[in-house]
Motif scaffolding. Structure first.
Motif, short mmCIF file in Angstrom:
data_model
loop_
_atom_site.label_atom_id
_atom_site.label_comp_id
_atom_site.label_asym_id
_atom_site.label_seq_id
_atom_site.Cartn_x
_atom_site.Cartn_y
_atom_site.Cartn_z
N UNK A 3 13.55 7.21 66.31
CA UNK A 3 14.25 8.50 66.39
C UNK A 3 13.40 9.62 65.80
N UNK A 4 12.74 9.34 64.69
CA UNK A 4 11.94 10.37 64.03
C UNK A 4 10.69 10.72 64.83
N UNK A 5 10.00 9.72 65.35
CA UNK A 5 8.73 9.97 66.00
C UNK A 5 8.80 9.99 67.51
N UNK A 6 9.87 9.50 68.06
CA UNK A 6 9.95 9.40 69.50
C UNK A 6 9.21 8.19 70.01
N UNK A 7 9.69 7.59 71.06
CA UNK A 7 9.09 6.37 71.62
C UNK A 7 7.63 6.58 71.99
N UNK A 8 7.29 7.77 72.52
CA UNK A 8 5.93 7.99 72.98
C UNK A 8 4.93 8.07 71.83
N UNK A 9 5.40 8.32 70.61
CA UNK A 9 4.50 8.44 69.47
C UNK A 9 4.23 7.10 68.77
N UNK A 10 4.94 6.06 69.17
CA UNK A 10 4.71 4.77 68.55
C UNK A 10 3.36 4.21 68.98
N UNK A 11 2.60 3.78 68.02
CA UNK A 11 1.31 3.21 68.31
C UNK A 11 1.49 1.74 68.70
N UNK A 12 1.15 1.41 69.91
CA UNK A 12 1.35 0.05 70.42
C UNK A 12 0.57 -0.97 69.58
N UNK A 13 -0.57 -0.57 69.09
CA UNK A 13 -1.38 -1.49 68.29
C UNK A 13 -0.68 -1.84 66.98
N UNK A 14 -0.03 -0.86 66.35
CA UNK A 14 0.69 -1.12 65.10
C UNK A 14 1.84 -2.09 65.35
N UNK A 15 2.56 -1.89 66.45
CA UNK A 15 3.67 -2.78 66.79
C UNK A 15 3.15 -4.19 67.05
N UNK A 16 2.03 -4.31 67.74
CA UNK A 16 1.45 -5.62 68.02
C UNK A 16 1.04 -6.32 66.73
N UNK A 17 0.38 -5.59 65.84
CA UNK A 17 -0.05 -6.17 64.57
C UNK A 17 1.17 -6.54 63.72
N UNK A 18 2.19 -5.68 63.73
CA UNK A 18 3.41 -5.97 62.97
C UNK A 18 4.07 -7.25 63.47
N UNK A 19 4.20 -7.38 64.78
CA UNK A 19 4.81 -8.59 65.35
C UNK A 19 3.99 -9.82 65.03
N UNK A 20 2.67 -9.70 65.13
CA UNK A 20 1.79 -10.84 64.85
C UNK A 20 1.90 -11.26 63.39
N UNK A 21 2.01 -10.30 62.49
CA UNK A 21 2.09 -10.62 61.06
C UNK A 21 3.49 -11.09 60.66
N UNK A 22 4.52 -10.52 61.27
CA UNK A 22 5.88 -10.82 60.82
C UNK A 22 6.48 -12.08 61.46
N UNK A 23 6.02 -12.46 62.63
CA UNK A 23 6.60 -13.62 63.31
C UNK A 23 6.49 -14.90 62.49
N UNK A 24 5.33 -15.25 61.94
CA UNK A 24 5.28 -16.47 61.12
C UNK A 24 6.19 -16.39 59.89
N UNK A 25 6.30 -15.23 59.31
CA UNK A 25 7.15 -15.06 58.12
C UNK A 25 8.61 -15.24 58.49
N UNK A 26 9.02 -14.65 59.59
CA UNK A 26 10.40 -14.77 60.04
C UNK A 26 10.72 -16.24 60.37
#
Length: 160
Positions: free
Chosen positions: A23-46
């Motif tokens: 909501x704050x940044x808008x969908x178009x401002x999301x960095x796809x690389x950050x989301x990919x890295x976040x998913x890669x790092x958080x999936x094993x933890x979850x």
């Protein structure tokens, strides 16, 4: 021990934070690389937390079927275990701050030195925790009002 409810709350909180970020940044401002890295790092933890919760639930079910003496012994063992890990978690938290600050300064040689020192301290802390538990085991068990047979079983559970 973490419960399944704890995991669901964390998942819901994470979803809310991501929605607010969008909501704050808008969908178009999301960095796809950050989301990919976040998913890669958080999936094993979850997944780790999920399996931990399932395992803890299974242990409770199995112990519950073994009778009241085993449940009492397991409860005393859990309290003792939590007491022992308290110091280890403290060391872990302090270590993450020290290493994080050193990485932030960019002093990578110091990071390696600190990491080696922390490894040695962690090993020593584990040995000391085990020794303290072994020494205090009879005192810990006698704090509870349990039968003689349960006292022996609980002492055995604490060690193993």
């Amino acid at each position: 021990m973490k419960s399944f409810r704890h995991i669901l709350i964390n998942k819901k909180l994470r979803s809310i934070l991501i929605e607010e970020f969008i909501k704050l940044g808008g969908q178009e401002n999301l960095d796809k690389e950050i989301i990919r890295v976040f998913k890669k790092a958080s999936t094993p933890i979850i997944l780790n937390e999920l399996f931990w919760a399932i395992g803890s639930t299974m242990i409770s079910i199995i112990v519950g079927r073994m009778g009241t003496e085993v449940v009492a012994g397991n409860s005393i063992n859990n309290v003792t275990n939590q007491f022992a890990t308290l110091f280890i978690f403290g060391l872990s938290s302090a270590s993450s701050v020290i290493i994080g600050n050193t990485i932030g300064k960019g002093d990578y040689e110091k990071v390696k030195e600190y990491a080696n020192t922390i490894c040695v301290l962690s090993f020593i802390m584990g040995i000391l925790s085990a020794i303290v538990i072994l020494i205090l085991r009879p005192i810990i068990v006698n704090l509870y009002n349990v039968s003689k047979s349960n006292t022996k079983a609980t002492g055995f559970l604490i060690v193993y």
